[in-house]
Structures are given as C-alpha cells and as structure tokens.
Enzyme design. Structure first.
Site, PDB file in Angstrom:
ATOM      1  N   ARG A 187     -10.108   0.656   8.119  1.00  0.00           N
ATOM      2  CA  ARG A 187      -9.731  -0.726   8.388  1.00  0.00           C
ATOM      3  C   ARG A 187     -10.882  -1.512   9.010  1.00  0.00           C
ATOM      4  NH1 ARG A 187      -3.795   0.042   8.605  1.00  0.00           N
ATOM      5  NH2 ARG A 187      -2.829  -2.003   8.738  1.00  0.00           N
ATOM      6  N   ARG A 194      11.068  -6.651   5.848  1.00  0.00           N
ATOM      7  CA  ARG A 194      10.942  -5.251   6.239  1.00  0.00           C
ATOM      8  C   ARG A 194      11.352  -5.070   7.698  1.00  0.00           C
ATOM      9  NH1 ARG A 194       5.229  -2.344   5.517  1.00  0.00           N
ATOM     10  NH2 ARG A 194       4.762  -3.293   7.524  1.00  0.00           N
ATOM     11  N   LYS A 220       0.826  -1.219   0.000  1.00  0.00           N
ATOM     12  CA  LYS A 220       0.000   0.000   0.000  1.00  0.00           C
ATOM     13  C   LYS A 220       0.860   1.269   0.000  1.00  0.00           C
ATOM     14  CE  LYS A 220      -2.233  -1.004   3.848  1.00  0.00           C
ATOM     15  NZ  LYS A 220      -1.801  -2.345   4.274  1.00  0.00           N
ATOM     16  N   ARG A 250      10.857  -2.137  12.483  1.00  0.00           N
ATOM     17  CA  ARG A 250       9.503  -1.843  12.963  1.00  0.00           C
ATOM     18  C   ARG A 250       9.079  -2.877  13.986  1.00  0.00           C
ATOM     19  NH1 ARG A 250       4.818  -0.213   8.683  1.00  0.00           N
ATOM     20  NH2 ARG A 250       3.595  -1.537  10.054  1.00  0.00           N
ATOM     21  N   ARG A 306      -1.644  -9.778  12.958  1.00  0.00           N
ATOM     22  CA  ARG A 306      -2.119  -8.736  12.035  1.00  0.00           C
ATOM     23  C   ARG A 306      -2.865  -9.340  10.861  1.00  0.00           C
ATOM     24  NH1 ARG A 306       3.420  -6.317  11.067  1.00  0.00           N
ATOM     25  NH2 ARG A 306       2.538  -4.832   9.604  1.00  0.00           N
TER      26      ARG A 306
HETATM   27  P1  ADP Z   1       0.492  -2.479   7.779  1.00  0.00           P
HETATM   28  O1  ADP Z   1      -0.462  -2.238   6.665  1.00  0.00           O
HETATM   29  O2  ADP Z   1       1.767  -3.098   7.352  1.00  0.00           O
HETATM   30  O3  ADP Z   1      -0.111  -3.188   8.951  1.00  0.00           O
HETATM   31  P2  ADP Z   1       0.270   0.274   8.803  1.00  0.00           P
HETATM   32  O4  ADP Z   1       1.404   1.225   8.927  1.00  0.00           O
HETATM   33  O5  ADP Z   1      -0.837   0.657   7.895  1.00  0.00           O
HETATM   34  O6  ADP Z   1       0.976  -1.067   8.345  1.00  0.00           O
HETATM   35  O7  ADP Z   1      -0.354  -0.015  10.246  1.00  0.00           O
HETATM   36  C1  ADP Z   1       0.415  -0.429  11.353  1.00  0.00           C
HETATM   37  C2  ADP Z   1      -0.474  -0.645  12.581  1.00  0.00           C
HETATM   38  O8  ADP Z   1      -1.074   0.598  12.978  1.00  0.00           O
HETATM   39  C3  ADP Z   1      -1.666  -1.584  12.397  1.00  0.00           C
HETATM   40  O9  ADP Z   1      -1.315  -2.949  12.597  1.00  0.00           O
HETATM   41  C4  ADP Z   1      -2.644  -1.081  13.477  1.00  0.00           C
HETATM   42  O10 ADP Z   1      -2.296  -1.565  14.747  1.00  0.00           O
HETATM   43  C5  ADP Z   1      -2.408   0.410  13.475  1.00  0.00           C
HETATM   44  N1  ADP Z   1      -3.362   1.092  12.561  1.00  0.00           N
HETATM   45  C6  ADP Z   1      -3.042   1.754  11.410  1.00  0.00           C
HETATM   46  N2  ADP Z   1      -4.149   2.229  10.813  1.00  0.00           N
HETATM   47  C7  ADP Z   1      -5.203   1.877  11.601  1.00  0.00           C
HETATM   48  C8  ADP Z   1      -6.605   2.028  11.514  1.00  0.00           C
HETATM   49  N3  ADP Z   1      -7.173   2.662  10.481  1.00  0.00           N
HETATM   50  N4  ADP Z   1      -7.370   1.502  12.514  1.00  0.00           N
HETATM   51  C9  ADP Z   1      -6.827   0.875  13.555  1.00  0.00           C
HETATM   52  N5  ADP Z   1      -5.515   0.661  13.686  1.00  0.00           N
HETATM   53  C10 ADP Z   1      -4.695   1.149  12.727  1.00  0.00           C
END
Ligand code: ADP
Length: 191
Positions: A89, A128, A14, A134, A145
């Site tokens: 999400r 990654r 993404k 991270r 996740r």
């Molecule tokens: P990835 O898509 O690799 O999981 P992101 O950077 O988009 O990476 O998200 C990392 C973490 O941040 C998620 O696993 C979640 O815990 C939190 N997070 C991000 N966006 C949201 C969201 N819209 N709602 C709830 N938690 C979120």
C-alpha cells in the site's frame, strides 16, 4: 510462480476478485486487512496498535506491516503462487515485497488495478458497513481512507507501470465480467 497483486481503492472489489482468482488458479491468498482484523479480534499487541490506525482510516505503520507480512510469507509454503490483497500500500512496502520475493527467487508477475469512481466506492463501502458492521466503513473514515489511498497508495501504479507489470481493469460492471478481464490477462501471461 504466479504472484499477483490485486490493487485498488477501498471498495474497489479486491477481495471479491481475489476469491475468484484463487478458486481458478489455486493461489495462496494473503490479505493484510483480514490478518489485521483477526489480530484485533484476538486482542494481540499488534491488533491493539493496528486498531487505532484502522478505525481512523489511517495506514498501519510500514514496519509493522512489513514484519507481519514477512512472518506470514515464511510460514506458508509457496506452491503455485500468491495473491497479495491490500499489500503493498506504500512505495516502501512495494520495495520490501520485491526484496522478499527476490530472496525467494521469485517476483510479482502482474498487478491488477481495479478502477472505480469515487461516488461508487463510497456507496459500496457504506452498504458494506451496514451489512458487516466493519468499524472503518462509516462516512468519515471512508473519506480518510480515500484520501490516504490517493496520497500514499495510488503512486504505486506508476511504480509498477515502469516495470511493465500494471494491468488496468475497469472495476464497474458484473463481478463475472470484471473477472473475465483478469482471466484473459493471466491466461496470456502463463501461456
Ligand atoms: P479496504 O481495501 O477496504 O480498505 P482492507 O481490508 O484491505 O480494506 O484494509 C483495511 C485497513 O487495514 C486499511 O484501511 C488500513 O488501515 C489497514 N491495512 C491493511 N493493509 C495494510 C497495509 N498493507 N499497510 C498499512 N495498513 C494496512
């Protein structure tokens, strides 16, 4: 306004595709994951709460995310449009997004769903984790996740499909080829 949601499992690409879309179409990027990591780094109240969820591979509670997101939307000028990365999400977040955009007389134009098989996602996220350090890119958290993605986020595909806004993109292959597929659709939509 060209408002796009980039959608997919963790590790589906993404962020990478967002960067290319922004560069080509001049959109404003909002990544909830990046904002949360920034809050954690600054040790804000939100950051401290979010950290507990993120490090376990859980979603941060809807209301915290929706308030954070509304705040950002208010603080950015809405030029050509947005690319929403990692938001929504959950169904509640998608409904909140629809409402917020409606209040601003605009809407989501397209949702690009990047599909990548699970083995490849795990492989990418572990790699990654080694490179970026991270905290959520380790095997146990990755598994959580992916489970959370399937249970809470994947149902959004149906939500957007019903609205005729879902575009499926194969997320395997070169970054350029994947972007090509996205560009074709955007160019058709803005014609
Ligand atoms: P990835 O898509 O690799 O999981 P992101 O950077 O988009 O990476 O998200 C990392 C973490 O941040 C998620 O696993 C979640 O815990 C939190 N997070 C991000 N966006 C949201 C969201 N819209 N709602 C709830 N938690 C979120």
């Amino acid at each position: 306004m060209l408002n796009i949601v980039i959608f997919g499992a963790p590790g589906s690409g993404k962020g990478t595709q967002s960067e290319l879309i922004i560069e080509k179409y001049g959109l404003h990027h909002i990544s909830t994951g990046e904002i949360l990591r920034d809050e954690i780094e600054k040790r804000t109240t939100l950051g401290l709460i979010a950290d507990e969820y993120i490090s376990q591979g859980q979603l941060v509670p809807d209301q915290l995310i929706i308030d954070m997101f509304a705040d950002i939307l208010d603080r950015t000028s809405n030029g050509k449009g947005y690319i929403f990365d990692g938001f929504p999400r959950t169904i509640s977040q998608a409904e909140a997004l629809d409402q917020m955009l409606r209040e601003r007389n605009t809407s989501v134009v397209a949702v690009f769903s990047l599909s990548v098989e699970e083995q490849e996602l795990i492989h990418r996220l572990l790699k990654r984790g080694e490179e970026s350090g991270r905290s959520d890119d380790n095997l146990e958290t990755i598994q959580n996740r992916l489970d959370v993605y399937r249970a809470q986020t994947e149902p959004l595909k149906e939500y957007y499909k019903k609205k005729g806004k879902l575009f499926k993109i194969k997320g395997i292959g070169s970054v350029e080829d994947i972007f090509e597929g996205i560009m074709d659709t955007i160019d058709r939509l803005i014609k």
